[in-house]
Write a protein that holds these residues in place. Structure first.
Motif, PDB file in Angstrom:
ATOM      1  N   PRO A 268       0.810  -1.234   0.000  1.00  0.00           N
ATOM      2  CA  PRO A 268       0.000   0.000   0.000  1.00  0.00           C
ATOM      3  C   PRO A 268       0.838   1.276   0.000  1.00  0.00           C
ATOM      4  N   SER A 269       2.114   1.193   0.424  1.00  0.00           N
ATOM      5  CA  SER A 269       2.905   2.421   0.476  1.00  0.00           C
ATOM      6  C   SER A 269       3.162   2.983  -0.926  1.00  0.00           C
ATOM      7  N   PHE A 270       2.947   2.179  -1.987  1.00  0.00           N
ATOM      8  CA  PHE A 270       3.129   2.671  -3.350  1.00  0.00           C
ATOM      9  C   PHE A 270       1.855   3.310  -3.910  1.00  0.00           C
ATOM     10  N   LEU A 271       0.739   3.236  -3.148  1.00  0.00           N
ATOM     11  CA  LEU A 271      -0.535   3.762  -3.647  1.00  0.00           C
ATOM     12  C   LEU A 271      -0.713   5.232  -3.270  1.00  0.00           C
ATOM     13  N   ASN A 272      -1.708   5.887  -3.875  1.00  0.00           N
ATOM     14  CA  ASN A 272      -1.904   7.290  -3.525  1.00  0.00           C
ATOM     15  C   ASN A 272      -2.435   7.407  -2.099  1.00  0.00           C
ATOM     16  N   SER A 273      -2.257   8.569  -1.503  1.00  0.00           N
ATOM     17  CA  SER A 273      -2.437   8.702  -0.062  1.00  0.00           C
ATOM     18  C   SER A 273      -3.850   8.317   0.401  1.00  0.00           C
ATOM     19  N   ASN A 274      -4.898   8.772  -0.337  1.00  0.00           N
ATOM     20  CA  ASN A 274      -6.277   8.453   0.080  1.00  0.00           C
ATOM     21  C   ASN A 274      -6.525   6.962   0.145  1.00  0.00           C
ATOM     22  N   LEU A 275      -6.128   6.289  -0.944  1.00  0.00           N
ATOM     23  CA  LEU A 275      -6.385   4.855  -1.053  1.00  0.00           C
ATOM     24  C   LEU A 275      -5.605   4.100   0.016  1.00  0.00           C
ATOM     25  N   LYS A 276      -4.366   4.548   0.226  1.00  0.00           N
ATOM     26  CA  LYS A 276      -3.512   3.912   1.236  1.00  0.00           C
ATOM     27  C   LYS A 276      -4.205   3.960   2.604  1.00  0.00           C
ATOM     28  N   PHE A 277      -4.744   5.144   2.973  1.00  0.00           N
ATOM     29  CA  PHE A 277      -5.366   5.256   4.292  1.00  0.00           C
ATOM     30  C   PHE A 277      -6.677   4.477   4.366  1.00  0.00           C
ATOM     31  N   ARG A 278      -7.397   4.413   3.208  1.00  0.00           N
ATOM     32  CA  ARG A 278      -8.612   3.588   3.184  1.00  0.00           C
ATOM     33  C   ARG A 278      -8.258   2.145   3.497  1.00  0.00           C
ATOM     34  N   ILE A 279      -7.189   1.652   2.879  1.00  0.00           N
ATOM     35  CA  ILE A 279      -6.787   0.258   3.110  1.00  0.00           C
ATOM     36  C   ILE A 279      -6.327   0.073   4.554  1.00  0.00           C
ATOM     37  N   PHE A 280      -5.569   1.044   5.078  1.00  0.00           N
ATOM     38  CA  PHE A 280      -5.103   0.943   6.467  1.00  0.00           C
ATOM     39  C   PHE A 280      -6.288   0.927   7.437  1.00  0.00           C
ATOM     40  N   ARG A 281      -7.374   1.654   7.077  1.00  0.00           N
ATOM     41  CA  ARG A 281      -8.565   1.688   7.944  1.00  0.00           C
ATOM     42  C   ARG A 281      -9.392   0.415   7.851  1.00  0.00           C
ATOM     43  N   GLY A 282      -9.007  -0.503   6.966  1.00  0.00           N
ATOM     44  CA  GLY A 282      -9.764  -1.739   6.819  1.00  0.00           C
ATOM     45  C   GLY A 282     -10.911  -1.604   5.826  1.00  0.00           C
ATOM     46  N   ASP A 283     -10.901  -0.533   5.001  1.00  0.00           N
ATOM     47  CA  ASP A 283     -11.966  -0.311   4.026  1.00  0.00           C
ATOM     48  C   ASP A 283     -11.376  -0.486   2.629  1.00  0.00           C
ATOM     49  N   ASN A 284     -11.001  -1.726   2.308  1.00  0.00           N
ATOM     50  CA  ASN A 284     -10.292  -2.000   1.059  1.00  0.00           C
ATOM     51  C   ASN A 284     -11.276  -2.120  -0.105  1.00  0.00           C
ATOM     52  N   PRO A 285     -11.279  -1.153  -1.054  1.00  0.00           N
ATOM     53  CA  PRO A 285     -12.280  -1.181  -2.124  1.00  0.00           C
ATOM     54  C   PRO A 285     -12.181  -2.427  -3.013  1.00  0.00           C
ATOM     55  N   PHE A 286     -10.978  -3.011  -3.112  1.00  0.00           N
ATOM     56  CA  PHE A 286     -10.833  -4.197  -3.961  1.00  0.00           C
ATOM     57  C   PHE A 286     -11.579  -5.401  -3.377  1.00  0.00           C
ATOM     58  N   LEU A 287     -11.947  -5.303  -2.083  1.00  0.00           N
ATOM     59  CA  LEU A 287     -12.670  -6.405  -1.441  1.00  0.00           C
ATOM     60  C   LEU A 287     -14.181  -6.179  -1.459  1.00  0.00           C
ATOM     61  N   SER A 288     -14.659  -5.126  -2.153  1.00  0.00           N
ATOM     62  CA  SER A 288     -16.097  -4.843  -2.218  1.00  0.00           C
ATOM     63  C   SER A 288     -16.850  -6.043  -2.806  1.00  0.00           C
ATOM     64  N   PRO A 289     -18.071  -6.337  -2.268  1.00  0.00           N
ATOM     65  CA  PRO A 289     -18.834  -7.495  -2.760  1.00  0.00           C
ATOM     66  C   PRO A 289     -19.319  -7.350  -4.205  1.00  0.00           C
ATOM     67  N   ILE A 290     -19.222  -6.160  -4.812  1.00  0.00           N
ATOM     68  CA  ILE A 290     -19.659  -6.051  -6.220  1.00  0.00           C
ATOM     69  C   ILE A 290     -18.724  -6.827  -7.157  1.00  0.00           C
ATOM     70  N   PHE A 291     -17.499  -7.086  -6.705  1.00  0.00           N
ATOM     71  CA  PHE A 291     -16.526  -7.765  -7.569  1.00  0.00           C
ATOM     72  C   PHE A 291     -16.541  -9.274  -7.344  1.00  0.00           C
ATOM     73  N   SER A 292     -16.608 -10.054  -8.445  1.00  0.00           N
ATOM     74  CA  SER A 292     -16.460 -11.503  -8.312  1.00  0.00           C
ATOM     75  C   SER A 292     -15.352 -11.951  -9.229  1.00  0.00           C
ATOM     76  N   ARG A 293     -14.614 -12.908  -8.766  1.00  0.00           N
ATOM     77  CA  ARG A 293     -13.513 -13.438  -9.540  1.00  0.00           C
ATOM     78  C   ARG A 293     -14.001 -14.601 -10.392  1.00  0.00           C
ATOM     79  N   VAL A 294     -13.551 -14.644 -11.645  1.00  0.00           N
ATOM     80  CA  VAL A 294     -13.919 -15.743 -12.531  1.00  0.00           C
ATOM     81  C   VAL A 294     -12.769 -16.735 -12.562  1.00  0.00           C
TER      82      VAL A 294
END
Ligand code: ZN
Length: 627
Positions: free
Chosen positions: A452-478
């Motif tokens: 996460p240290s390579f990501l932009n500051s907002n996204l980095k803090f979102r991930i640190f807060r436990g709110d990782n957008p890549f884990l949103s239930p709208i996404f499903s892996r095929v």
């Protein structure tokens, strides 16, 4: 005298061994007191030499691994969430993987210092990833299993770097030769030569080309693989890195420098390329053993740290804002004689994923810049216009019951697109439908959350807060062909699939199914190379020849075709101009590569008018003397 002897002489018999880890000097001691208190003596030596020196304890005095493990678990607060502890006894280093590294380190490093003094192990702390990345885990286990090899290899690299330490360097010149990616996009590769060094900057494949045209032109007399000292990789896209495993296969034994995310993603994409080749019934150029050699010989660096890589070249990576871990390469050659910046691919705007590229350097005499969208006509729409267009096309398609296919490069834009979709569905801007992620993209998401240290500051803090957008239930892996069939036969949905130019990969499978139905849409969000299926469709071809299980098939293109150039990870014309306006300090020479010929030429003439700086557009095989 050599540098290790000089250091050990100055410090005396407390030093039992001295070796290199790349450009760093590592000292070992079996004297507990010196290990705990000798730092000030070492600092004196460092001040004289201006080199980084690490101090480690010999195996004979290290606390046993069992006891040290207990000590670590006692000293570090439970909230830190320790997930793994690895001991590397031959180097006296312990790696602690935890959910919250800050709590392991303690205030101003106090906990780590306590640990060091109590156990005599040197602790390294690493954040444990939220989505486990198989590739990162297997790369770490390859490195761990080859500890002895690594220790010897890094020592050899250091010996070469310091081979002419304190000696007169003799004659002085600097030249670069273009092996690929000049007056074209794809197969980027530049050879840098000085009297003491031969360094390769990038080594990619043009996936859209055929035959020899796919690879950099190695036949120029300047290139001799047995004399190559180092390879530097700007970022993990195939057109910059894909041929590196092949160089190891051909006998290269030196280091390859890159960031950690670039190493992990490059290994993943190279493995994928072997699979794609097999599917196209082509013999792959290299196998997984060669990729493993690349990993074993990799030396990873963070942004902004200066590292010697040869006797007369010092390397610094700067953020380039193009994809995870992507770098601009700054080379200080001949101790300040000449400074070269190679931009690699860059983006001079903040995105949802990354911070924009650096334009401030300590010194720059020459710069080699990309020019993918360098012509006057490459006026990119604003970010907002681009996001709106993407969401409008998706909305319209879903309303008429169609499906959306977005071919993605896997790395970079796919994650950006995911962030746009996640936000738009959360706010109700577009209808909530399943978003399917197929191909490499999911594995690359995992690598994003690992670093996460390579990501932009907002996204980095979102991930640190436990709110990782890549884990949103709208996404499903095929995961399988069966799941793909269900999606193809199912209701409205959005598919993000590799490859980005429809040259093999999952995206082609969806295209075969979606192409003939005019309710469906394809949206191009990344660059389409000349000669690729994606480019043909983008240019309006209505019939496409496509390879289907070994036989050629004609595909009618009835679906709606959209290109959203504003989502590109490359700088548009105005970004390029503002980058050169802000570039500090002003270079004396501009070399332009990584662009179709008209775009590179157009940018060259504008930059010349604007800066009055010598500006050239080298061809493949051209060599330019920089100094
Ligand atoms: Zn790129």
């Amino acid at each position: 005298m050599d540098i290790l002897k000089e250091v050990t002489n100055q410090l005396g018999s407390v030093i039992t061994d001295a070796s290199f880890e790349g450009a760093n000097i590592v000292l070992y001691t079996d004297n507990e007191n010196f290990f705990k208190n000798g730092i000030s003596d070492i600092k004196k030596v460092v001040n004289n030499l201006k080199k980084r020196i690490d101090l480690r304890a010999e195996e004979t005095i290290l606390m046993s691994e069992g006891k040290a493990r207990k000590e670590i678990e006692e000293l570090i607060p439970k909230d830190a969430g320790i997930e793994a502890i690895f001991f590397d006894a031959s180097r006296g280093v312990v790696i602690i993987e935890a959910k919250r590294p800050g709590l392991v380190i303690g205030r101003e490093g106090s906990i780590l210092e306590d640990l060091r003094r109590k156990t005599l192990w040197v602790p390294n702390v690493r954040r444990s990833p939220e989505i486990k990345s198989k590739i990162t885990e297997s790369i770490r286990s390859v490195l761990y299993a080859n500890n002895d090899f690594r220790r010897k290899f890094l020592n050899e690299v250091g010996k070469k770097i310091y081979s002419s330490w304190n000696k007169d360097q003799g004659e002085e010149w600097v030249r670069v030769s273009f092996l690929g990616g000049a007056r074209q996009v794809g197969r980027s590769s530049i050879l840098l030569q000085t009297p003491n060094s031969r360094v390769l900057l990038d080594c990619g494949i043009n996936v859209a080309a055929k035959g020899e045209e796919q690879y950099p032109y190695f036949k120029i007399p300047e290139f001799d693989i047995s004399k190559l000292d180092a390879i530097i990789i700007s970022h993990a896209h195939l057109d910059h890195v894909a041929l590196v495993p092949y160089l190891y296969k051909m006998g290269y034994k030196g280091p390859v420098y890159m960031t950690e995310p670039t190493r992990d993603i490059a290994a993943l994409l190279a493995l994928d390329l072997i699979g794609v080749n097999y599917k196209q019934a082509k013999a792959p150029l290299f196998n997984s053993k060669d990729i493993k050699e690349m990993v074993k010989h990799s030396i990873t660096l963070n942004f902004n740290g200066v590292t010697d890589i040869t006797p007369d070249v010092r390397l610094t990576f700067y953020n380039s804002g193009h994809c995870l871990g992507s770098s601009m390469i700054h080379l200080n050659i001949g101790n300040g004689l000449h400074n070269l910046v190679y931009t690699g691919d860059f983006k001079y705007l903040n995105s949802k994923l990354l911070n924009k590229a650096s334009s401030d350097f300590p010194r720059v005499e020459s710069i080699i810049t990309e020019s993918t969208y360098g012509s006057k006509n490459d006026v990119l729409p604003t970010r907002k216009e681009s996001d709106d267009k993407l969401l409008d096309v998706i909305s319209k398609t879903l309303k008429r019951g169609g499906k959306v296919l977005i071919p993605e490069l896997g790395l970079g834009r796919a994650q950006e697109t995911m962030l746009i979709l996640e936000e738009a569905m959360k706010s109700g801007r577009i209808e909530k439908v399943p978003v399917y992620i197929d191909g490499m993209i999911w594995d690359i998401n995992a690598i994003h959350t690992t670093y996460p240290s390579f990501l932009n500051s907002n996204l980095k803090f979102r991930i640190f807060r436990g709110d990782n957008p890549f884990l949103s239930p709208i996404f499903s892996r095929v995961g399988s062909m069966e799941e793909r069939k269900l999606i193809m036969n199912g209701g409205p949905s959005i598919v993000l699939a590799t490859s980005g130019m429809l040259v093999g990969g999952a995206s082609v499978e969806y295209l075969k199914n979606y192409a003939e139905n005019k309710n469906n849409s394809i949206i191009f969000v990344c660059y389409q190379g000349v000669g690729s299926v994606g480019r043909d469709i983008q240019d309006g071809r209505k019939e496409i020849k496509i390879d289907s299980e070994g036989t050629e098939k004609v595909l009618k293109i009835n679906l709606e075709v959209n290109s959203i150039i504003g989502l590109t990870a490359h700088p548009g014309r105005s970004e390029l101009i503002s980058f050169f306006n802000n570039l500090k300090p002003r270079p004396k020479r501009i070399l332009i590569n990584h662009g179709e010929i008209s775009k590179s030429m157009d940018l060259a003439s504008s930059l010349y008018k604007m800066t009055k700086t010598e500006t050239t557009v080298p061809r493949i095989m051209d060599s330019v003397r920089l100094r």
